[in-house]
Design a protein around this motif. Structure first.
Motif, PDB file in Angstrom:
ATOM      1  N   VAL A   1      60.357  40.405  50.839  1.00  0.00           N
ATOM      2  CA  VAL A   1      59.483  41.473  50.725  1.00  0.00           C
ATOM      3  C   VAL A   1      58.995  41.686  49.523  1.00  0.00           C
ATOM      4  O   VAL A   1      59.383  41.361  48.538  1.00  0.00           O
ATOM      5  N   ILE A   2      57.746  42.297  49.624  1.00  0.00           N
ATOM      6  CA  ILE A   2      56.964  42.490  48.618  1.00  0.00           C
ATOM      7  C   ILE A   2      56.508  44.177  48.647  1.00  0.00           C
ATOM      8  O   ILE A   2      55.967  44.330  49.509  1.00  0.00           O
ATOM      9  N   ALA A   3      57.032  44.855  47.703  1.00  0.00           N
ATOM     10  CA  ALA A   3      56.727  46.405  47.960  1.00  0.00           C
ATOM     11  C   ALA A   3      55.875  46.685  46.524  1.00  0.00           C
ATOM     12  O   ALA A   3      56.278  46.246  45.355  1.00  0.00           O
ATOM     13  N   LEU A   4      54.695  47.138  46.854  1.00  0.00           N
ATOM     14  CA  LEU A   4      53.841  47.630  45.885  1.00  0.00           C
ATOM     15  C   LEU A   4      53.102  49.075  46.002  1.00  0.00           C
ATOM     16  O   LEU A   4      53.343  49.384  47.019  1.00  0.00           O
ATOM     17  N   THR A   5      52.694  49.611  44.893  1.00  0.00           N
ATOM     18  CA  THR A   5      52.168  50.717  45.073  1.00  0.00           C
ATOM     19  C   THR A   5      50.474  50.518  44.274  1.00  0.00           C
ATOM     20  O   THR A   5      50.485  49.706  43.328  1.00  0.00           O
ATOM     21  N   GLU A   6      49.579  51.387  44.768  1.00  0.00           N
ATOM     22  CA  GLU A   6      48.299  51.467  44.367  1.00  0.00           C
ATOM     23  C   GLU A   6      47.782  52.847  44.139  1.00  0.00           C
ATOM     24  O   GLU A   6      48.277  53.591  45.095  1.00  0.00           O
ATOM     25  N   ARG A   7      46.710  53.040  43.456  1.00  0.00           N
ATOM     26  CA  ARG A   7      46.344  54.457  43.562  1.00  0.00           C
ATOM     27  C   ARG A   7      44.870  54.162  44.006  1.00  0.00           C
ATOM     28  O   ARG A   7      44.103  53.281  43.798  1.00  0.00           O
ATOM     29  N   GLU A   8      44.279  55.165  44.964  1.00  0.00           N
ATOM     30  CA  GLU A   8      42.880  55.238  45.506  1.00  0.00           C
ATOM     31  C   GLU A   8      42.477  56.500  45.600  1.00  0.00           C
ATOM     32  O   GLU A   8      42.848  57.469  45.383  1.00  0.00           O
ATOM     33  N   PRO A   9      41.077  56.581  45.208  1.00  0.00           N
ATOM     34  CA  PRO A   9      40.362  57.670  45.194  1.00  0.00           C
ATOM     35  C   PRO A   9      40.586  58.657  46.481  1.00  0.00           C
ATOM     36  O   PRO A   9      40.739  58.126  47.604  1.00  0.00           O
ATOM     37  N   PHE A  10      40.343  59.687  46.458  1.00  0.00           N
ATOM     38  CA  PHE A  10      40.324  60.876  47.517  1.00  0.00           C
ATOM     39  C   PHE A  10      39.012  60.509  48.324  1.00  0.00           C
ATOM     40  O   PHE A  10      39.173  60.797  49.441  1.00  0.00           O
ATOM     41  N   GLY A  11      37.970  60.360  47.658  1.00  0.00           N
ATOM     42  CA  GLY A  11      36.701  60.487  48.563  1.00  0.00           C
ATOM     43  C   GLY A  11      35.733  61.454  47.999  1.00  0.00           C
ATOM     44  O   GLY A  11      35.213  61.192  47.063  1.00  0.00           O
ATOM     45  N   VAL A  12      35.864  62.557  48.508  1.00  0.00           N
ATOM     46  CA  VAL A  12      34.945  63.696  48.076  1.00  0.00           C
ATOM     47  C   VAL A  12      35.996  64.486  47.428  1.00  0.00           C
ATOM     48  O   VAL A  12      37.012  64.966  47.804  1.00  0.00           O
ATOM     49  N   VAL A  13      35.742  64.868  46.216  1.00  0.00           N
ATOM     50  CA  VAL A  13      36.618  65.781  45.165  1.00  0.00           C
ATOM     51  C   VAL A  13      35.557  66.924  44.750  1.00  0.00           C
ATOM     52  O   VAL A  13      34.410  66.795  44.789  1.00  0.00           O
ATOM     53  N   ALA A  14      36.034  68.129  44.179  1.00  0.00           N
ATOM     54  CA  ALA A  14      35.278  69.101  43.678  1.00  0.00           C
ATOM     55  C   ALA A  14      36.088  69.786  42.272  1.00  0.00           C
ATOM     56  O   ALA A  14      37.239  69.481  42.053  1.00  0.00           O
ATOM     57  N   ALA A  15      35.330  70.286  41.434  1.00  0.00           N
ATOM     58  CA  ALA A  15      35.786  71.201  40.428  1.00  0.00           C
ATOM     59  C   ALA A  15      34.915  72.208  40.119  1.00  0.00           C
ATOM     60  O   ALA A  15      33.799  72.363  40.433  1.00  0.00           O
ATOM     61  N   ILE A  16      35.619  73.454  39.893  1.00  0.00           N
ATOM     62  CA  ILE A  16      35.163  74.829  39.591  1.00  0.00           C
ATOM     63  C   ILE A  16      35.220  74.976  38.195  1.00  0.00           C
ATOM     64  O   ILE A  16      36.336  75.066  37.498  1.00  0.00           O
TER      65      ILE A  16
END
Length: 467
Positions: free
Chosen positions: A115-130
């Motif tokens: 077994v190979i178990a791994l993690t990665e982080r990916e962007p949400f797509g559309v994000v916003a900031a106020i």
């Protein structure tokens, strides 16, 4: 239409800026989703995105004087603060996150053979900031750099009174080579434009910097719609804890305590508006602190010698003065200030204010006033100092002053706040995380590599080998 408010003289700009409607927010979010899916930005290698962001930083450096002037005029911030702190800090943020993005890695997790178990982080797509009105450019940079570096499309809503520096950065982003639609700035009101962003189902993550009251509204809107990730950085009522032995630091103590209390006319979420000083030196410290506060120059923000500019508007000034008068009526002693003065017609200037002997139940000790107003309380024991410091629903920042580092560190660890500085007033540099506890916020960290976590989501991948 949004007028270009200039709090320093009460005038408006020559060309009003159209406020973006709720329907237009939906259209922009739909277009941002399309741009993200096209891969024109999200499909680039991290180093290629970094190179474009570094060009943006260079263009901001080229236009630093323009950006500083826009911040000064819109927010009423002293031009010296804009030139020396806000604009350079924003440029540094863009560069730091651009250079850091290709250092992010996933991990493998321990699993059995086959077994190979791994993690990665990916962007949400559309994000916003106020964004807030007190640090429009600096806060924009804290959002733009990590959100875009990892590949998102970002929608920014500046405060309705301070949109112009952020709009200028949007133009510079296009000049730098960021594809159209990847970064878009939507001026408007919180009630319509901001609320529409909080409710839009296409937005996967939203970061808000502002008041606790508005943060609650945004959180409720997200909960009622698509359960987008919400990061909140809100108010504060930060203590400055000063032990008797700290007076040995001399003018460094006084000057940093003054900066902590009065930078940006106290319109700063980490402002040290509650000074807690050991009783044995309270009289000496207070005398020196008041003398230094009295020497601060209240003036025209465009004057480089000005220390204290106007508060954001007349309503804010009236609210501050009402709370001061309420404390005075309850028995508090006003050692300095407590009044509004006219410097430039139409501007609202509250003088640096210091109070002591404040009743324990006075609103001035618990309510974030967001102005140049400081209270002084005394303590006799370390335990009492900690109790006073923690007597607030907020938990954003604090300062502890003592030449006994064991005591200073112990008190710092006992204060319920996300950021505590020892023998200084500091929020830390870009390598240090920034975020609050309690009613000061949750859900994300600004600055440091941790900031990328606001704008990405973690995915676990489980690979079963067949051999």
């Amino acid at each position: 239409m949004l007028p270009l408010l200039r709090p320093r003289d009460g005038s408006t700009g020559d060309t009003p800026i159209p406020a973006v409607s709720a329907a237009e927010v939906s259209e922009h979010a739909r277009d941002a989703e399309r741009v993200y899916a096209s891969g024109v930005w999200s499909g680039l290698e991290p180093r290629d995105r970094a190179a474009v962001l570094l060009r943006l930083a260079d263009l901001m450096q080229r236009d630093a004087d323009v950006l500083a002037r826009l911040e000064c005029e819109d927010a009423g911030k002293p031009i010296r603060e804009c030139v020396e702190n806000d604009v350079p800090g924003a440029i540094e943020s863009i560069r730091w996150f651009a250079e850091a993005v290709d250092k992010l890695t996933g991990q493998t997790t321990p699993a059995g053979p086959g077994v190979i178990a791994l993690t990665e982080r990916e962007p949400f797509g559309v994000v916003a900031a106020i964004l807030p009105w007190n640090y429009p450019l600096a806060m924009a940079a804290w959002k733009i750099a990590p959100a875009l570096a990892v590949g998102n499309s970002l929608i920014l809503k500046p405060a309705d009174t301070t949109p112009r520096s952020v709009l200028h950065v949007e133009r510079l982003a296009l000049e730098a080579g960021i594809p159209a639609g990847v970064l878009r700035v939507l001026p408007g009101t919180g009630a319509e434009t901001g609320a529409a962003l909080a409710r839009d189902p296409r937005i996967g993550a939203l970061s808000f910097t502002g008041s606790t009251r508005t943060g609650r509204v945004i959180l409720a809107a997200a909960a009622e719609t698509n359960l987008k990730r919400v990061s909140l950085e809100m108010g504060g009522k930060s203590p400055q804890v000063i032990f008797a032995d700290a007076l040995g630091y001399g003018e460094d103590l006084i000057s940093q305590a003054i900066e902590c209390a009065f930078v940006t006319a106290g319109q700063n979420c980490t402002a040290g508006s509650r000074i807690l000083v050991e009783a044995s030196v309270a009289e000496e410290f207070t005398r020196r602190f008041v003398a230094a506060a009295r020497a601060l120059r209240v003036g025209d923000p465009e004057d480089p010698n000005t220390d204290i500019g106007p508060v954001i508007n007349g309503d804010a000034a009236r609210r501050m003065l009402a709370v001061i008068e309420e404390a005075r009526a309850g028995g508090a002693r006003v050692l300095l200030g407590g009044e509004e003065v006219q410097v430039i017609p139409g501007g609202h200037y509250v003088t640096p204010t210091v109070l002591d002997q404040v009743p324990a139940d006075a609103r001035i000790l618990s309510e974030e006033l967001f102005g140049p107003i400081v209270t002084v309380q005394t303590f006799t024991t370390e335990a009492e100092a900690i109790a006073l410091a923690n007597h607030t629903p907020y938990g954003l920042a604090a300062s502890v002053w003592s030449s006994n580092i064991d005591r200073a560190l112990g008190v710092a660890r006992s204060i319920r706040a996300g950021v505590v500085s020892i023998n200084s007033y500091s929020e830390g540099d870009l390598t240090s995380p920034f975020g609050g506890w309690g009613e000061s916020g949750f859900g994300g960290v600004e600055k440091s590599l941790r900031a990328f976590e606001q704008w990405t989501r973690e995915k676990a991948i489980w690979v079963q080998l067949h051999r």
